[in-house]
Motif scaffolding. Sequence first.
Motif, short mmCIF file in Angstrom:
data_model
loop_
_atom_site.label_atom_id
_atom_site.label_comp_id
_atom_site.label_asym_id
_atom_site.label_seq_id
_atom_site.Cartn_x
_atom_site.Cartn_y
_atom_site.Cartn_z
N VAL A 108 0.69 -0.98 0.23
CA VAL A 108 -0.41 0.23 -0.13
C VAL A 108 0.84 1.20 -0.03
N THR A 109 1.82 1.15 0.86
CA THR A 109 2.91 2.88 1.06
C THR A 109 3.16 2.56 -0.22
N MET A 110 3.74 1.43 -0.37
CA MET A 110 4.67 1.64 -1.60
C MET A 110 3.92 2.26 -3.14
N GLY A 111 2.60 1.36 -3.33
CA GLY A 111 2.32 1.71 -4.38
C GLY A 111 1.34 2.59 -4.01
N ILE A 112 1.03 3.83 -2.87
CA ILE A 112 0.95 5.12 -3.49
C ILE A 112 1.57 5.89 -3.54
N MET A 113 3.63 5.64 -2.98
CA MET A 113 4.71 6.18 -3.65
C MET A 113 4.80 6.91 -4.92
N THR A 114 4.21 5.78 -5.51
CA THR A 114 4.54 5.67 -7.18
C THR A 114 3.59 6.64 -7.90
N ARG A 115 2.50 7.39 -6.93
CA ARG A 115 2.25 9.14 -7.62
C ARG A 115 1.24 8.13 -8.72
N ASN A 116 0.62 6.93 -8.97
CA ASN A 116 0.15 6.11 -9.73
C ASN A 116 -1.35 5.97 -8.99
N ARG A 117 -2.39 6.60 -10.06
CA ARG A 117 -4.24 6.33 -8.76
C ARG A 117 -4.26 4.62 -9.55
N GLN A 118 -3.90 4.49 -10.73
CA GLN A 118 -4.42 2.79 -11.52
C GLN A 118 -3.36 2.07 -10.48
N ILE A 119 -2.05 2.31 -9.49
CA ILE A 119 -1.35 0.98 -9.81
C ILE A 119 -2.32 0.76 -7.96
N ILE A 122 3.30 10.06 6.16
CA ILE A 122 3.85 11.30 6.85
C ILE A 122 5.55 11.00 7.21
N TRP A 123 5.60 10.32 7.15
CA TRP A 123 7.42 9.76 7.20
C TRP A 123 8.15 10.35 6.03
N PHE A 124 7.29 10.08 5.56
CA PHE A 124 8.08 10.38 3.62
C PHE A 124 7.79 11.37 3.13
N ASP A 125 6.54 11.47 3.06
CA ASP A 125 6.72 12.87 2.69
C ASP A 125 5.09 12.97 3.18
N GLY A 126 4.33 14.05 3.97
CA GLY A 126 3.77 14.76 4.03
C GLY A 126 2.65 15.53 3.29
N GLU A 127 3.05 15.82 2.33
CA GLU A 127 2.56 16.58 0.58
C GLU A 127 1.94 15.38 0.19
N LEU A 128 2.26 14.42 0.40
CA LEU A 128 2.06 13.18 -1.11
C LEU A 128 0.80 12.72 0.31
N PHE A 129 0.93 12.71 1.31
CA PHE A 129 -0.37 11.54 3.11
C PHE A 129 -1.52 12.50 2.26
#
Length: 118
Positions: free
Chosen positions: A13-24, A53-60
């Motif tokens: 889940v975390t890595m998938g969101i970190m790709t910033r790819n909605r489909q993934i 949150i620890w990696f990228d608050g904006e991404l959260f």
Amino acid sequence: MNQLELEQEITKVTMGIMTRNRQIASDIIANLRTKMTLEEVAGVMLIGLERLIWFDGELFFWATENLLPVDIKQEIKRIMSVNTYKRLIAKGFIPGKDFSMNADGTLLQKPCPSAYSI
């Protein structure tokens, strides 16, 4: 599901969101739904979002606004409300007097009289 498998799902889940790819991210969430209840999916998402949150608050914030389906958002809110409710009681606050919850699970705090005295 054992702890190792659960950790692997949270990492996906975390890595998938970190790709910033909605489909993934959507595919990962859809896969989780086939293996878990809504409450469990929301719990995995909650932990994954906490790690973001620890990696990228904006991404959260982007993820919570753009990736989470409504039912999962509502379940996360319910989980957080119940947890907060229990913590307030443990801290000595009195339900109905110091705080309450409305029908949709929103925590309502009574105004503190000392906050108004200057």
